[in-house]
Design a protein around this motif. Structure first.
Motif, PDB file in Angstrom:
ATOM      1  N   CYS A  55      49.932  15.154  86.135  1.00  0.00           N
ATOM      2  CA  CYS A  55      49.698  16.364  86.184  1.00  0.00           C
ATOM      3  C   CYS A  55      51.026  17.086  85.799  1.00  0.00           C
ATOM      4  O   CYS A  55      51.261  18.092  84.832  1.00  0.00           O
ATOM      5  N   LYS A  56      52.210  16.709  86.603  1.00  0.00           N
ATOM      6  CA  LYS A  56      53.478  17.202  86.345  1.00  0.00           C
ATOM      7  C   LYS A  56      53.914  16.787  85.026  1.00  0.00           C
ATOM      8  O   LYS A  56      54.449  17.767  84.556  1.00  0.00           O
ATOM      9  N   GLU A  57      53.634  15.690  84.382  1.00  0.00           N
ATOM     10  CA  GLU A  57      54.283  15.465  83.079  1.00  0.00           C
ATOM     11  C   GLU A  57      53.540  16.399  82.187  1.00  0.00           C
ATOM     12  O   GLU A  57      54.063  16.878  81.193  1.00  0.00           O
ATOM     13  N   ASN A  58      52.218  16.566  82.474  1.00  0.00           N
ATOM     14  CA  ASN A  58      51.516  17.517  81.332  1.00  0.00           C
ATOM     15  C   ASN A  58      52.083  18.920  81.501  1.00  0.00           C
ATOM     16  O   ASN A  58      52.369  19.663  80.438  1.00  0.00           O
ATOM     17  N   VAL A  59      52.408  19.383  82.815  1.00  0.00           N
ATOM     18  CA  VAL A  59      53.097  20.812  82.553  1.00  0.00           C
ATOM     19  C   VAL A  59      54.438  20.825  81.969  1.00  0.00           C
ATOM     20  O   VAL A  59      54.808  21.711  81.261  1.00  0.00           O
ATOM     21  N   PHE A  60      55.179  19.832  82.287  1.00  0.00           N
ATOM     22  CA  PHE A  60      56.393  19.553  81.722  1.00  0.00           C
ATOM     23  C   PHE A  60      56.475  19.609  80.264  1.00  0.00           C
ATOM     24  O   PHE A  60      57.267  20.279  79.542  1.00  0.00           O
ATOM     25  N   MET A  61      55.460  18.882  79.744  1.00  0.00           N
ATOM     26  CA  MET A  61      55.261  18.869  78.219  1.00  0.00           C
ATOM     27  C   MET A  61      54.874  20.107  77.460  1.00  0.00           C
ATOM     28  O   MET A  61      55.308  20.404  76.549  1.00  0.00           O
ATOM     29  N   SER A  62      53.792  20.629  78.275  1.00  0.00           N
ATOM     30  CA  SER A  62      53.351  22.248  77.924  1.00  0.00           C
ATOM     31  C   SER A  62      54.567  22.894  77.727  1.00  0.00           C
ATOM     32  O   SER A  62      54.767  23.813  76.795  1.00  0.00           O
ATOM     33  N   LYS A  63      55.597  23.005  78.708  1.00  0.00           N
ATOM     34  CA  LYS A  63      56.582  23.866  78.502  1.00  0.00           C
ATOM     35  C   LYS A  63      57.478  23.543  77.575  1.00  0.00           C
ATOM     36  O   LYS A  63      58.042  24.489  77.003  1.00  0.00           O
ATOM     37  N   ALA A  64      57.635  22.221  77.397  1.00  0.00           N
ATOM     38  CA  ALA A  64      58.565  21.612  76.303  1.00  0.00           C
ATOM     39  C   ALA A  64      58.146  22.347  74.984  1.00  0.00           C
ATOM     40  O   ALA A  64      58.805  23.035  74.095  1.00  0.00           O
ATOM     41  N   LEU A  65      56.715  22.140  74.772  1.00  0.00           N
ATOM     42  CA  LEU A  65      56.352  22.365  73.475  1.00  0.00           C
ATOM     43  C   LEU A  65      56.274  23.983  73.289  1.00  0.00           C
ATOM     44  O   LEU A  65      56.351  24.344  71.956  1.00  0.00           O
ATOM     45  N   GLY A  66      56.542  24.518  74.333  1.00  0.00           N
ATOM     46  CA  GLY A  66      56.432  26.098  74.208  1.00  0.00           C
ATOM     47  C   GLY A  66      57.688  26.554  73.723  1.00  0.00           C
ATOM     48  O   GLY A  66      57.815  27.578  73.282  1.00  0.00           O
ATOM     49  N   ASN A  67      58.740  25.711  74.078  1.00  0.00           N
ATOM     50  CA  ASN A  67      60.099  26.028  73.738  1.00  0.00           C
ATOM     51  C   ASN A  67      60.604  25.477  72.406  1.00  0.00           C
ATOM     52  O   ASN A  67      61.729  25.744  72.006  1.00  0.00           O
ATOM     53  N   TYR A  68      59.737  24.434  71.799  1.00  0.00           N
ATOM     54  CA  TYR A  68      60.153  23.693  70.550  1.00  0.00           C
ATOM     55  C   TYR A  68      59.839  24.388  69.384  1.00  0.00           C
ATOM     56  O   TYR A  68      58.690  24.774  69.397  1.00  0.00           O
ATOM     57  N   SER A  69      60.704  24.491  68.280  1.00  0.00           N
ATOM     58  CA  SER A  69      60.106  24.822  66.989  1.00  0.00           C
ATOM     59  C   SER A  69      60.691  23.807  65.960  1.00  0.00           C
ATOM     60  O   SER A  69      62.028  23.603  66.009  1.00  0.00           O
ATOM     61  N   ASN A  70      60.188  23.426  65.089  1.00  0.00           N
ATOM     62  CA  ASN A  70      60.605  22.754  63.982  1.00  0.00           C
ATOM     63  C   ASN A  70      61.481  23.496  63.108  1.00  0.00           C
ATOM     64  O   ASN A  70      62.349  23.325  62.258  1.00  0.00           O
ATOM     65  N   ARG A  71      61.215  24.963  63.128  1.00  0.00           N
ATOM     66  CA  ARG A  71      61.832  26.028  62.095  1.00  0.00           C
ATOM     67  C   ARG A  71      63.239  26.205  62.878  1.00  0.00           C
ATOM     68  O   ARG A  71      63.294  27.351  63.589  1.00  0.00           O
ATOM     69  N   TRP A  72      64.159  25.294  63.065  1.00  0.00           N
ATOM     70  CA  TRP A  72      65.465  25.575  63.582  1.00  0.00           C
ATOM     71  C   TRP A  72      66.493  25.898  62.729  1.00  0.00           C
ATOM     72  O   TRP A  72      66.681  25.676  61.584  1.00  0.00           O
ATOM     73  N   LYS A  73      67.274  26.744  63.400  1.00  0.00           N
ATOM     74  CA  LYS A  73      68.628  27.393  62.604  1.00  0.00           C
ATOM     75  C   LYS A  73      69.829  27.403  63.394  1.00  0.00           C
ATOM     76  O   LYS A  73      69.652  28.101  64.465  1.00  0.00           O
ATOM     77  N   LYS A  74      70.737  27.011  62.993  1.00  0.00           N
ATOM     78  CA  LYS A  74      71.840  26.949  63.782  1.00  0.00           C
ATOM     79  C   LYS A  74      72.514  28.535  64.235  1.00  0.00           C
ATOM     80  O   LYS A  74      72.474  29.205  63.312  1.00  0.00           O
ATOM     81  N   ASN A  75      72.759  28.635  65.330  1.00  0.00           N
ATOM     82  CA  ASN A  75      73.650  29.968  65.695  1.00  0.00           C
ATOM     83  C   ASN A  75      74.774  29.573  66.085  1.00  0.00           C
ATOM     84  O   ASN A  75      75.153  29.321  66.879  1.00  0.00           O
ATOM     85  N   GLU A  76      75.608  30.135  65.109  1.00  0.00           N
ATOM     86  CA  GLU A  76      77.098  29.741  64.999  1.00  0.00           C
ATOM     87  C   GLU A  76      77.723  30.108  66.263  1.00  0.00           C
ATOM     88  O   GLU A  76      78.474  29.878  66.937  1.00  0.00           O
ATOM     89  N   ALA A  77      77.455  31.594  66.627  1.00  0.00           N
ATOM     90  CA  ALA A  77      78.084  32.151  67.739  1.00  0.00           C
ATOM     91  C   ALA A  77      77.705  31.417  69.081  1.00  0.00           C
ATOM     92  O   ALA A  77      78.609  31.422  69.854  1.00  0.00           O
TER      93      ALA A  77
END
Length: 359
Positions: A55-77
């Motif tokens: 259960c704990k792993e599933n919570v971590f995974m869900s949170k992680a996937l919520g913060n992850y995006s393949n559409r990444w762009k570097k923020n130089e600042a």
């Protein structure tokens, strides 16, 4: 006869009172859901634990996937701001490796992982220290830090990893033909955890040639040894150095990780809420890369037993399923911090399969 009647008159009320107390006690237990037999609750507790396993792993995974995006762009600042904070506290360029410049003859090296008597820099020890910091003042344009997570299996990330200007690998991972498609084979820096030297090479107390030959895939990479993290790491790390020297190896160049740098780095991450006993090799190398590289890409960083795409079971490492020491490192918590940097455009975490793209 008179005595018997007297006894009966005394005993009967006592019996009635005891019966009444017993009934009252059982009613109290019933109303408060308390079982007089502790063992009757054990199966229920075990069942609850088993039913919620993961259960704990599933919570971590869900949170992680919520913060992850393949559409990444570097923020130089954001990148420059974080890099400035990190280098201001840790100074990897001048302190990550023990050198003759930052560790003079006669000085003491204080272990970062335990309280014990410092080791003094004798002439013999001073002679084998790097003469200068191997990273210099140069900044590599792109760096790939390769963790060993099972998520790399069948990822086809090998070519993309090898396209980076500087490739960092962790804990002497296998790079033979079975894995090249997924993890590549280019290596500029590789760490060597002394536990591997103890377990795979008999602490280098027996035949040492297998150890030397196993290092061939890493070419002329720097081999970073944490010789001064714990007292039991020192002797085997020095034996690794002398083994390569004695065999006239044309392979990796052994250098020693600086415990002063590790202390500063641990403090840096604690100040940001990471409270693990010790930072893992992965986050140490990611932090190092952030100071010496203009663009940092992380591969194989996925501390979960299920794949993010379809939740299929994956092994802990791309080459085996040996588990990490959870009481020492806090992999999900570390990953969460790295994900924040990914979301802020500071580092790019690559998850899942690699596609042929231009970076």
């Amino acid at each position: 006869m008179h005595v018997m009647k007297t006894l009966v008159l005394w005993i009967l009320p006592v019996i009635l009172l005891c019966s009444f107390c017993s009934v009252a006690f059982w009613i109290f237990l019933s109303n408060n859901n308390v079982s007089p037999n502790p063992s009757s609750k054990i199966p229920q507790k075990v069942s609850d634990t088993q039913s919620c396993k993961g259960c704990k792993e599933n919570v971590f995974m869900s949170k992680a996937l919520g913060n992850y995006s393949n559409r990444w762009k570097k923020n130089e600042a954001n990148f420059k701001r974080f890099r400035s904070l990190l280098s201001g506290k840790c100074h990897a360029v001048s302190k990550a490796v023990v050198t003759q410049n930052n560790t003079p003859l006669g000085s003491n090296i204080i272990y970062d992982g335990e309280r014990r008597k410092p080791i003094q820099v004798t002439q013999a020890l001073f002679n084998i220290l790097a003469k200068e910091q191997p990273f210099g003042n140069a900044t590599w344009e792109s760096c790939a830090v390769v963790g060993n997570g099972g998520i790399l299996t069948n990822s086809s990330c090998g070519k993309e990893i090898d396209s980076a200007q500087f490739v960092i690998r962790c804990n002497l991972p296998p790079l033979d033909n079975r894995y090249e498609k997924d993890v590549g084979n280019k290596t500029n820096l590789v760490t060597a955890n002394p536990s591997i030297l103890h377990e795979k090479y008999s602490s280098l107390m027996e035949r040492r040639r297998p150890f030397v030959e196993s290092l061939r895939p890493y070419g002329h990479a720097l081999m970073l040894l944490p010789a001064f993290s714990y007292g039991h790491n020192t002797a085997v790390s020095l034996r690794a150095f002398y083994t390569l020297e004695d065999f006239g190896s044309n392979g990796p160049l052994p250098v020693f990780l600086n415990p002063e740098y590790l202390r500063s780095l641990s403090k840096f991450w604690r100040e940001r809420g990471l409270n693990s006993v010790r930072p893992s090799t992965g986050i140490i190398m990611a932090s190092l890369a952030l100071e010496i590289c203009a663009n940092v890409h992380l591969y194989g960083f996925w501390p979960f037993s299920k794949h993010l795409n379809d939740s299929r079971r994956i092994t802990n490492h791309y080459y085996d399923d040996r588990q990490s020491k959870k009481n020492v490192h806090s992999m999900p918590a570390e990953f969460e911090h790295l994900l924040k940097l990914h979301k802020q455009g500071v580092v790019r975490i690559h998850l899942g399969d690699c596609q042929p793209t231009h970076r």
